[in-house]
Design an enzyme around this catalytic site. Structure first.
Site, mmCIF file in Angstrom:
data_model
loop_
_atom_site.group_PDB
_atom_site.id
_atom_site.type_symbol
_atom_site.label_atom_id
_atom_site.label_comp_id
_atom_site.label_asym_id
_atom_site.label_seq_id
_atom_site.Cartn_x
_atom_site.Cartn_y
_atom_site.Cartn_z
ATOM 1 N N GLU A 81 -8.679 11.520 13.357
ATOM 2 C CA GLU A 81 -7.772 10.390 13.590
ATOM 3 C C GLU A 81 -6.838 10.612 14.774
ATOM 4 O O GLU A 81 -5.870 11.362 14.692
ATOM 5 C CB GLU A 81 -6.952 10.105 12.326
ATOM 6 C CG GLU A 81 -6.145 8.826 12.439
ATOM 7 C CD GLU A 81 -5.659 8.313 11.094
ATOM 8 O OE1 GLU A 81 -4.805 7.435 11.099
ATOM 9 O OE2 GLU A 81 -6.137 8.794 10.053
ATOM 10 N N LYS A 130 0.854 -1.187 0.000
ATOM 11 C CA LYS A 130 0.000 0.000 0.000
ATOM 12 C C LYS A 130 0.886 1.231 0.000
ATOM 13 O O LYS A 130 1.921 1.271 0.669
ATOM 14 C CB LYS A 130 -0.903 0.004 1.238
ATOM 15 C CG LYS A 130 -1.738 1.260 1.411
ATOM 16 C CD LYS A 130 -2.479 1.220 2.736
ATOM 17 C CE LYS A 130 -3.208 2.523 2.994
ATOM 18 N NZ LYS A 130 -3.897 2.538 4.293
#
Length: 462
Positions: free
Chosen positions: A268, A219
């Site tokens: 987050e 990723k």
């Protein structure tokens, strides 16, 4: 640190001056008191009149505020920044005189600031005033916790200072800051916006997918920039106010430095430590909110079962669990994510909890976690190498840890996404997405477009 009994501010200043003369070195004095309720946004607005830059932090979940005016001390570190920052902070505390009968998280002396995403990436003029890391000890600190307000005065006292003169200045500034009568400046209005090289960015997504298919990474997270212009120089306070009002499940932060402000509303959390109890958050996998309740639920269920988003989320869960394993005990990780709704977006969410082992600190955890797969990729080294070599954007502090720590080993850091860098009548907005082997450039482009929305909406854009 020298913890002393409660005394008057003037007595404390006298003691600090004596200590400065004895050591022949400047002396940090920190003294905290509980005060009547103060509106944080009023304190922040008035802080613009105090010499030195401002800081703002809100954990919306807990209604926990830190608002700083002025600068008593700053900590800067570019080389070995995590270790050096903590070393300087501990040295400052070891010599400090602290008068704080409460010892609640965020009271007393705190260091608030952040780090750059990648110190090895060549820095452009965009981030001139921030560097590899910067933390500030505010001169005047408002802490709001459990509905109660506390004011901490942090001041560097010199041997030649006079207590009465210092006391006069402090009381004058306190009176100004704690007066709730204020006028909020006018909200900004965007007059022009420009997406930076969107076609080139889509081509970079294709290049990243090829890198992944060739087995070079699992990723890679790519980010892009939108430039905006305003009708006049931007006032920060009304933007903070609108973020508070609209981004109700987020961390709201604003860090000023040299007339430049890094500001955002990020959902987050990277890590929180309170009384050695650790909480980290896995937040990866994104979808828009629905226009109706039924559509919203349907989109959420699709997000929970979407292979691409679940794979992206699982990468983060596994990485965080592994990263804290040597530093924590009693680690608890739920087996499945849940949906975490925001005003404009919804995310996959998994909390990770543990107990910090003795001898470890929140900065140890920040160092291990940054960057998470949600902002860098996997494996970390290979994804960062690709980003460093190919991404046109200078991320600066975007996607990096911002937060605070106190003198009692408490603290909290969030990941600085959904953010903007503002200076004068110009600004840069940032958004990113996780690229995996099956990523479609147009879909990733649309995802980042959605992620610009929270900041655009409070800056007078669409």
């Amino acid at each position: 640190m020298i913890q002393t009994e409660v005394k008057s501010l003037e007595e404390a200043l006298d003691e600090a001056i004596v200590m400065a003369k004895t050591k022949q070195a400047p002396q940090l004095l920190s003294i905290s008191e509980q005060i009547d309720n103060v509106e944080p946004i009023a304190f922040f607005t008035k802080a613009d009149d105090i010499k030195g830059d401002r800081v703002f932090w809100l954990s919306s979940e807990d209604e926990f505020y830190l608002v700083g005016a002025g600068q008593a001390y700053s900590i800067k570190a570019d080389s070995d920044r995590f270790v050096e920052m903590e070393k300087q902070w501990n040295k400052l505390l070891s010599d400090a005189i602290i008068i704080n009968p409460y010892k609640l998280p965020g009271t007393g002396p705190i260091a608030i600031g952040g780090f750059a995403f990648d110190p090895l990436k060549e820095q452009t003029a965009l981030w001139d005033h921030f560097g590899g890391s910067l933390f500030r000890v505010p001169t005047y600190l408002l802490t709001v916790i459990d509905g109660f307000c506390y004011l901490t005065i942090n001041i560097i006292v010199h041997k030649e200072d006079h207590a009465k003169q210092l006391l006069y200045t402090i009381n004058k500034n306190k009176q100004h800051l704690l007066n709730d009568h204020f006028t909020l400046p006018k909200s900004p209005s965007i007059t022009a916006k420009e997406e930076v090289n969107p076609h080139t960015w889509k081509q970079l997504v294709l290049k990243a997918t090829k890198e992944i298919k060739d087995g070079q990474a699992n990723k890679i997270v790519l980010a892009r920039e939108m430039k905006v212009k305003f009708e006049k120089d931007v006032a920060i306070a009304p933007i903070v106010k609108q973020l508070i009002d609209t981004q109700t499940n987020s961390y709201i932060f604003a860090i000023e430095n040299e007339q430049t402000c890094f500001i955002g509303a990020t959902p987050e959390r990277l890590v929180r430590v309170e009384d050695q109890k650790l909480l980290s958050t896995c937040l990866a996998g994104t979808a828009p909110r629905g226009k109706t309740l039924e559509e919203d639920i349907q989109i959420g269920q699709c997000l929970l079962t979407d292979p691409k988003n679940r794979e992206e989320h699982d990468f983060v869960v596994k990485m965080i669990s592994k990263a804290i394993s040597d530093y924590c005990e009693n680690i608890n990780v739920p087996s499945e994510p849940i949906i975490y709704p925001l005003k404009n977006l919804q995310h996959l969410f998994t909390p990770v909890k543990g107990t910090l082992k003795k001898g470890n600190s929140i900065i140890d955890i920040v160092k291990q976690l940054h960057p998470t797969p949600a902002l860098g990729g996997l494996p970390r080294g290979k994804s960062l190498t690709f980003i460093r070599a190919n991404e046109e954007l200078d991320r600066g502090w975007y996607g990096a840890p911002v937060g605070w720590l106190d003198a009692y080993e408490n603290g909290e850091f969030a990941v600085a996404i959904r953010s903007a860098l503002l200076r004068g009548s110009q600004g840069s907005l940032f958004a990113g997405c996780g690229v995996v082997k099956d990523s479609d450039p147009e879909a990733e482009y649309q995802e980042t477009t959605i992620k610009f929305t929270p900041m655009l909406s409070v800056l007078g854009g669409e």
